[in-house]
Design an enzyme around this catalytic site. Structure first.
Site, mmCIF file in Angstrom:
data_model
loop_
_atom_site.group_PDB
_atom_site.id
_atom_site.type_symbol
_atom_site.label_atom_id
_atom_site.label_comp_id
_atom_site.label_asym_id
_atom_site.label_seq_id
_atom_site.Cartn_x
_atom_site.Cartn_y
_atom_site.Cartn_z
ATOM 1 N N SER A 117 -5.585 -5.166 -3.793
ATOM 2 C CA SER A 117 -5.783 -3.747 -4.113
ATOM 3 C C SER A 117 -4.516 -3.043 -4.583
ATOM 4 O O SER A 117 -4.581 -1.951 -5.131
ATOM 5 C CB SER A 117 -6.365 -2.999 -2.913
ATOM 6 O OG SER A 117 -5.383 -2.785 -1.931
ATOM 7 N N LYS A 155 -1.237 1.150 1.240
ATOM 8 C CA LYS A 155 -1.765 2.021 0.200
ATOM 9 C C LYS A 155 -0.711 3.053 -0.180
ATOM 10 O O LYS A 155 0.273 3.269 0.528
ATOM 11 C CB LYS A 155 -3.016 2.772 0.688
ATOM 12 C CG LYS A 155 -4.245 1.902 0.886
ATOM 13 C CD LYS A 155 -4.805 1.427 -0.442
ATOM 14 C CE LYS A 155 -5.955 0.467 -0.250
ATOM 15 N NZ LYS A 155 -5.529 -0.851 0.205
#
Length: 196
Positions: A117, A155
């Protein structure tokens, strides 16, 4: 003279705060140790002896030799998902080396990445991310986060009006929005080390 750098290194390598070291030397406050480490004060011979005994080094080495290794050994602490749905795993998987300039004993660690991701930020599966342990981030910094159910992820953090958006760097993954109190910041990602 390399005393102040050596003292800071030895204190941190032994997991001591300035306050803890001060107490071991009979001081009520950390300020004396702080002054030694910033070079505005210097210990008396009695304290040099105590420091040398505490850290198991010769006084001459403490004063005149660079005791900081050229390359520091940093633990790889578990695995972190560049994605979601991986549970926290705090086992030490091994060690990796970094330069002295990047090393802060007890404050920095590596995590191995699983998932894709964060590929847009060149953080890929199998890489090691070098993390500085801290509990806050600036807007848009990349961090390691502990979510509900003990889930850990890497993230980019975007703050907006009491909420936190965790943003992936891969279009396959949707952003996730949380209340600030539902996200715990474990550290800031300083860089990734490509392993394959």
């Amino acid at each position: 003279m390399k005393f102040k750098e050596n003292l800071r290194y030895l204190r941190k390598a032994n997991g001591l705060s300035q306050e803890e070291l001060a107490h071991k030397l009979g001081y009520k406050s950390f300020t004396t140790v702080q002054k030694w480490e910033d070079g505005t004060s210097f210990p008396k011979l009695r304290n040099l002896n105590l420091l040398a005994d505490l850290f198991n080094v010769e006084i001459d080495h403490l004063l005149n030799q660079n005791l900081i290794p050229d390359h520091a050994k940093v633990p790889i602490v578990g695995v972190v998902k560049a994605g979601y749905d991986l549970y926290a795993d705090e086992d030490i998987l091994g060690y990796e080396y970094c330069s002295n300039q990047e090393y802060e004993p007890g404050e920095n660690y590596y995590l191995r990445v699983k998932g894709d991701s964060m590929e847009g930020f060149r953080i890929k599966e199998g890489d090691l991310v070098y993390v500085h342990r801290q509990s806050s981030l600036e807007n848009r910094e990349i961090g390691v986060f502990l979510l509900e159910n003990n889930e850990v992820t890497i993230k980019q953090m975007i703050k907006k009006e009491g909420k936190v958006v965790l943003k992936a760097a891969n279009e396959k993954y949707e952003d996730r929005e949380y209340q600030e109190e539902d996200v715990r910041i474990l550290g800031k990602v300083l860089h990734a080390k490509v392993m394959f």
